[in-house]
Design a protein around this motif. Sequence first.
Motif, short mmCIF file in Angstrom:
data_model
loop_
_atom_site.label_atom_id
_atom_site.label_comp_id
_atom_site.label_asym_id
_atom_site.label_seq_id
_atom_site.Cartn_x
_atom_site.Cartn_y
_atom_site.Cartn_z
N ARG A 172 39.22 52.57 38.68
CA ARG A 172 39.39 51.48 37.73
C ARG A 172 40.50 51.78 36.73
NH1 ARG A 172 33.54 51.60 37.65
NH2 ARG A 172 32.69 49.81 38.79
N ALA A 173 40.63 53.05 36.39
CA ALA A 173 41.61 53.40 35.37
C ALA A 173 43.04 53.43 35.93
CB ALA A 173 41.25 54.76 34.76
N ASN A 174 43.20 53.74 37.22
CA ASN A 174 44.55 53.97 37.76
C ASN A 174 44.99 52.98 38.84
OD1 ASN A 174 45.27 56.57 36.31
ND2 ASN A 174 43.39 57.24 37.34
N LEU A 175 44.07 52.31 39.46
CA LEU A 175 44.46 51.37 40.54
C LEU A 175 44.79 50.01 39.93
CD1 LEU A 175 44.80 50.81 43.55
CD2 LEU A 175 42.38 50.17 43.63
N HIS A 176 46.01 49.54 40.21
CA HIS A 176 46.46 48.24 39.70
C HIS A 176 46.89 47.36 40.89
CE1 HIS A 176 46.43 49.75 35.54
NE2 HIS A 176 47.03 50.86 36.04
N LEU A 177 46.38 46.17 40.97
CA LEU A 177 46.71 45.22 42.03
C LEU A 177 47.43 44.00 41.43
CD1 LEU A 177 43.39 45.18 44.12
CD2 LEU A 177 45.49 46.45 44.59
N SER A 234 36.15 35.58 39.09
CA SER A 234 36.63 36.85 38.54
C SER A 234 38.14 36.89 38.42
CB SER A 234 36.14 38.01 39.41
OG SER A 234 36.60 37.87 40.73
N LEU A 235 38.83 36.01 39.14
CA LEU A 235 40.29 35.96 39.02
C LEU A 235 40.70 35.59 37.60
CD1 LEU A 235 41.27 34.16 42.36
CD2 LEU A 235 41.63 36.55 41.76
N ILE A 236 39.78 34.89 36.91
CA ILE A 236 40.05 34.52 35.51
C ILE A 236 39.38 35.50 34.55
CG2 ILE A 236 39.75 32.72 33.77
CD1 ILE A 236 39.85 30.67 36.01
N ASN A 237 38.13 35.86 34.88
CA ASN A 237 37.35 36.66 33.95
C ASN A 237 37.79 38.12 33.91
OD1 ASN A 237 35.84 34.38 33.44
ND2 ASN A 237 34.33 34.85 35.04
#
Length: 345
Positions: free
Chosen positions: A12-17, A37-40
């Motif tokens: 969660r801390a390092n993976l960015h999509l 979740s695309l918004i939240n």
Amino acid sequence: MTLFGYFNERVRANLHLVVAMSPIGDTFRTRLRMFPSLINCCTIDWFTAWPDDALEMVATSLLQETKLEASLLAHCVTVCKYFHHSIDDLAHRYVTGLEKLKEAKLLITELQEELKLLQPCLVETSANTEALMIKIEQDTIQVERKQELVAADEAVANKKFADAQAIKDDCEKELAKAVSALNAATDALNTLKQDDIRVVKAMKNPPSGVKLVMEAVCVMLDLKPERKPDPNGSGKMIEDYWAPSQKLLGDMKFLQNLLHYDKENIPTKIITHVRNKFYSHPDFDPKKIRMVSMACEGLCRWVRAMVVYDQVIKIVAPKKQALEAANHELAPQNERLEEKRKELR
């Protein structure tokens, strides 16, 4: 479990999509409803077209370090804005061009598929065309041969037509001579009145010119003379035409009979007699006859016209027969020639 939890935390801390989606149409709206979740749980960057003031601020900020004069700096900022807008316009054009290229590629692919399907038909059509060309070449040779035959027949027909036309022209030329004299004689007869005829009939001792003309008229009408003793005392009997002439002049239909005289069928004996005795007589001249009798002048012209007409008719008759024979021979030849022309069409 502790290790797995640590793994999730590090992810969660390092993976960015990065998810890129177009806001155009109903697809974007549908996805947001299906995946809230695309918004939240996401940070949304909404990219729109750069406004002029933002472009101006960025360009001004980047060009501050160049230490340009204020007027030149303003021009450079304007140029930078122009670069940005022009590239954007070109990008839209290129996109349109790429779409057209894509459409063309699809169309070419479809055409290639159609050509593959049509290849057997094209082969068959090519073979049929080749066979047709061979047949056309053969037919052309036959047509050329027929054209040569038709041209030869036309030359013969034209020669015969020219000959027939020459005969016709000659006939008309000869007839024109007779018709001219005949019309003049007819006009002369039409000018005569019954009173003019009575004057001639009443003559007790007519001039020789009057007797000469009336004798010629009697011969033309095949009237027989009276036989009387010679007044000169020779003791011989002479032929006198004056009494039959007076009787003839008393006929109310005398002039009509002359106008309707059968000039096409004058007996040879009569016309020969008139030609030998009267036509060549020096006193049988309308100008001389006019001096003794106006009425007999017209009768004299009529007799002379009959002689001329008969002479021309005898000349023209064989030419007319030749013309009829030529036309009779030319008619079926023209029909055959026309049939051959139709075959060539």
